[in-house]
Design an enzyme around this catalytic site. Structure first.
Site, PDB file in Angstrom:
ATOM      1  N   ASP A 241      31.266  26.461 -25.873  1.00 20.59           N
ATOM      2  CA  ASP A 241      31.448  25.100 -25.577  1.00 20.59           C
ATOM      3  C   ASP A 241      32.812  24.815 -26.003  1.00 20.59           C
ATOM      4  OD1 ASP A 241      30.362  22.337 -24.998  1.00 20.59           O
ATOM      5  OD2 ASP A 241      30.572  22.137 -27.342  1.00 20.59           O
ATOM      6  N   LEU A 242      33.246  23.423 -25.476  1.00 14.47           N
ATOM      7  CA  LEU A 242      34.480  23.296 -26.124  1.00 14.47           C
ATOM      8  C   LEU A 242      34.506  22.296 -27.016  1.00 14.47           C
ATOM      9  CD1 LEU A 242      37.773  23.343 -25.576  1.00 14.47           C
ATOM     10  CD2 LEU A 242      37.498  21.557 -23.891  1.00 14.47           C
ATOM     11  N   ASP A 243      34.176  20.830 -26.776  1.00 12.91           N
ATOM     12  CA  ASP A 243      34.222  19.811 -27.759  1.00 12.91           C
ATOM     13  C   ASP A 243      33.295  20.075 -28.915  1.00 12.91           C
ATOM     14  OD1 ASP A 243      35.917  18.626 -25.909  1.00 12.91           O
ATOM     15  OD2 ASP A 243      34.614  17.080 -24.960  1.00 12.91           O
TER      16      ASP A 243
ATOM     17  N   THR B  46      37.227  16.998 -30.394  1.00  7.73           N
ATOM     18  CA  THR B  46      37.741  15.957 -29.440  1.00  7.73           C
ATOM     19  C   THR B  46      36.795  14.597 -29.720  1.00  7.73           C
ATOM     20  OG1 THR B  46      36.899  17.372 -27.738  1.00  7.73           O
ATOM     21  CG2 THR B  46      39.361  17.062 -27.691  1.00  7.73           C
TER      22      THR B  46
ATOM     23  N   LYS C   6      27.569  13.407 -27.725  1.00  8.44           N
ATOM     24  CA  LYS C   6      27.948  14.782 -28.005  1.00  8.44           C
ATOM     25  C   LYS C   6      27.381  15.502 -26.630  1.00  8.44           C
ATOM     26  CE  LYS C   6      29.991  15.370 -32.370  1.00  8.44           C
ATOM     27  NZ  LYS C   6      29.738  16.093 -33.534  1.00  8.44           N
ATOM     28  N   GLY C   7      28.148  16.308 -25.861  1.00  7.98           N
ATOM     29  CA  GLY C   7      27.746  17.185 -24.806  1.00  7.98           C
ATOM     30  C   GLY C   7      27.153  16.332 -23.606  1.00  7.98           C
TER      31      GLY C   7
ATOM     32  N   ARG D 138      30.275  12.102 -18.861  1.00 10.74           N
ATOM     33  CA  ARG D 138      30.958  10.835 -18.773  1.00 10.74           C
ATOM     34  C   ARG D 138      30.026   9.762 -18.345  1.00 10.74           C
ATOM     35  NH1 ARG D 138      36.581  10.809 -15.979  1.00 10.74           N
ATOM     36  NH2 ARG D 138      36.423  12.775 -17.044  1.00 10.74           N
TER      37      ARG D 138
ATOM     38  N   SER E 190      31.793  24.022 -20.617  1.00 10.81           N
ATOM     39  CA  SER E 190      31.735  22.688 -21.087  1.00 10.81           C
ATOM     40  C   SER E 190      31.627  21.403 -20.206  1.00 10.81           C
ATOM     41  CB  SER E 190      33.255  22.575 -21.395  1.00 10.81           C
ATOM     42  OG  SER E 190      33.645  21.059 -21.784  1.00 10.81           O
ATOM     43  N   ALA E 191      31.182  20.462 -20.653  1.00 11.46           N
ATOM     44  CA  ALA E 191      30.648  19.305 -19.790  1.00 11.46           C
ATOM     45  C   ALA E 191      31.789  18.588 -19.547  1.00 11.46           C
ATOM     46  CB  ALA E 191      29.560  18.457 -20.592  1.00 11.46           C
ATOM     47  N   SER E 192      33.093  18.851 -20.210  1.00 11.63           N
ATOM     48  CA  SER E 192      34.266  18.047 -19.969  1.00 11.63           C
ATOM     49  C   SER E 192      34.905  18.462 -18.601  1.00 11.63           C
ATOM     50  CB  SER E 192      35.092  18.159 -21.136  1.00 11.63           C
ATOM     51  OG  SER E 192      36.336  17.482 -20.890  1.00 11.63           O
TER      52      SER E 192
ATOM     53  N   LYS F 163      23.903  19.542 -19.210  1.00 13.53           N
ATOM     54  CA  LYS F 163      23.034  20.237 -20.453  1.00 13.53           C
ATOM     55  C   LYS F 163      22.023  19.148 -20.462  1.00 13.53           C
ATOM     56  CE  LYS F 163      27.295  22.392 -21.927  1.00 13.53           C
ATOM     57  NZ  LYS F 163      28.283  22.173 -22.961  1.00 13.53           N
TER      58      LYS F 163
ATOM     59  N   GLU G 273      27.511  26.606 -29.534  1.00 15.58           N
ATOM     60  CA  GLU G 273      27.054  25.152 -28.946  1.00 15.58           C
ATOM     61  C   GLU G 273      27.194  24.335 -30.339  1.00 15.58           C
ATOM     62  OE1 GLU G 273      26.620  22.616 -27.230  1.00 15.58           O
ATOM     63  OE2 GLU G 273      27.217  23.383 -25.360  1.00 15.58           O
ATOM     64  N   ASP G 274      27.577  23.121 -30.175  1.00 15.39           N
ATOM     65  CA  ASP G 274      27.273  22.100 -31.320  1.00 15.39           C
ATOM     66  C   ASP G 274      26.483  20.975 -30.987  1.00 15.39           C
ATOM     67  OD1 ASP G 274      29.296  20.865 -29.293  1.00 15.39           O
ATOM     68  OD2 ASP G 274      29.630  19.325 -30.916  1.00 15.39           O
TER      69      ASP G 274
HETATM   70  P1  B16 Z   1      34.988  14.339 -20.116  1.00 20.79           P
HETATM   71  P2  B16 Z   1      31.516  19.662 -24.276  1.00 20.79           P
HETATM   72  C1  B16 Z   1      31.478  17.076 -23.276  1.00 20.79           C
HETATM   73  O1  B16 Z   1      32.360  18.279 -23.853  1.00 20.79           O
HETATM   74  C2  B16 Z   1      31.616  16.185 -24.912  1.00 20.79           C
HETATM   75  O2  B16 Z   1      30.971  16.573 -25.907  1.00 20.79           O
HETATM   76  C3  B16 Z   1      31.105  14.734 -24.261  1.00 20.79           C
HETATM   77  O3  B16 Z   1      31.074  13.872 -25.600  1.00 20.79           O
HETATM   78  C4  B16 Z   1      31.969  14.206 -22.919  1.00 20.79           C
HETATM   79  O4  B16 Z   1      31.365  13.147 -22.653  1.00 20.79           O
HETATM   80  C5  B16 Z   1      31.760  15.265 -22.003  1.00 20.79           C
HETATM   81  O5  B16 Z   1      32.267  16.557 -22.297  1.00 20.79           O
HETATM   82  C6  B16 Z   1      32.482  14.923 -20.696  1.00 20.79           C
HETATM   83  O6  B16 Z   1      33.749  14.725 -21.093  1.00 20.79           O
HETATM   84  O7  B16 Z   1      34.775  12.522 -20.219  1.00 20.79           O
HETATM   85  O8  B16 Z   1      36.168  14.676 -20.681  1.00 20.79           O
HETATM   86  O9  B16 Z   1      34.657  14.831 -18.758  1.00 20.79           O
HETATM   87  O10 B16 Z   1      30.791  19.616 -25.807  1.00 20.79           O
HETATM   88  O11 B16 Z   1      30.396  20.077 -23.130  1.00 20.79           O
HETATM   89  O12 B16 Z   1      32.726  20.531 -24.256  1.00 20.79           O
HETATM   90 MG    MG Z   2      30.004  20.118 -27.486  1.00 24.52          MG
END
Ligand code: B16
Ligand code: MG
Length: 222
Positions: A10-12, A18, A46-47, A50, A115-117, A146, A170-171
């Site tokens: 996972d990233l964040d 972040t 978290k996770g 958006r 990652s979800a980001s 997720k 994963e966090d």
């Molecule tokens: P973005 P991860 C997630 O990343 C974040 O934990 C979560 O807080 C954020 O809303 C989501 O990514 C979407 O991010 O707005 O940059 O698309 O933990 O899955 O790496």
């Molecule tokens: Mg995360």
């Protein structure tokens, strides 16, 4: 070590923190709508994607807005978030992440991001880790967030390694659940009382040694 496994990060909250930047941007947005927003509430995002994050904030503030306004706020939040991440550098990599990535790469194991980001690639470039990954699956590749296992299953497919031979770091609770649903070994990074559904839990990567990684390489989820 010889058996090839897929290690999906996972990233964040795992590679970089972040969450603090998401917090600042969401807090400004919430306050502009007259909604208060705490660090504890940020934890619950978290996770979370958006879209879902904004839905939750609006629900906490008992607000309903038009679709156009929703789209505008999402865009505004991301613009502010991008400003923060544009200033990121290698000092923001969480402790011992490079050590683990280098070890996996020396041992010729598969390495993926899950990652979800939608900003994952930009962040990995800023912290100069993008070249360490064989494949990157981010918020632009998935249709289901997720705890759905989609993001990790795509990662396993792209690595060409069976889900049962993949290990996820994963966090977030939703991320641990997604890894378990994908029949992968789940490793929680963070608070044990929060991440208790994970197969293994560590405070951070400084607690993970080579022997543990080597044992994972010869293990399989049952
Ligand atoms: P973005 P991860 C997630 O990343 C974040 O934990 C979560 O807080 C954020 O809303 C989501 O990514 C979407 O991010 O707005 O940059 O698309 O933990 O899955 O790496
Ligand atoms: Mg995360």
């Amino acid at each position: 070590m010889h058996m090839k496994k897929g290690f999906i990060f996972d990233l964040d909250g795992v590679i970089v923190d972040t969450a603090k930047y998401h917090f600042l941007a969401w807090q400004n947005l919430a306050n502009s709508l007259g909604i208060s927003f705490s660090v504890e509430q940020n934890e619950q995002l978290k996770g979370v994607s958006r879209i879902r994050s904004l839905e939750k904030i609006l629900a906490w503030g008992n607000k309903s807005i038009s679709e156009e306004e929703f789209a505008r706020l999402m865009h505004e939040k991301n613009e502010e978030y991008l400003q923060y991440i544009s200033r990121m550098d290698t000092t923001e990599i969480l402790p011992d992440v490079p050590r683990i990535l280098d070890h996996l790469s020396t041992e010729k194991q598969g390495i993926a991001l899950g990652s979800a980001s939608k900003n994952a690639r930009v962040i990995l470039e800023k912290v100069q880790l993008i070249d360490k990954f064989h494949t990157i699956v981010d918020g632009t590749d998935v249709t289901k967030a997720k705890p759905d296992p989609e993001v990790f299953l795509i990662g396993s497919k792209q690595l060409n390694i069976a889900p049962e031979d993949c290990i996820v770091f994963e966090d977030s609770v939703a991320g641990v659940q997604a890894a378990n649903a994908a029949h992968m070994i789940s490793i929680g990074i963070g608070d044990a009382s929060v991440l208790h559904e994970a197969d293994y839990i560590f405070k951070d990567f400084t607690e993970i040694n080579k022997e543990f990684i080597n044992n994972l390489v010869s293990a399989r989820k049952v």
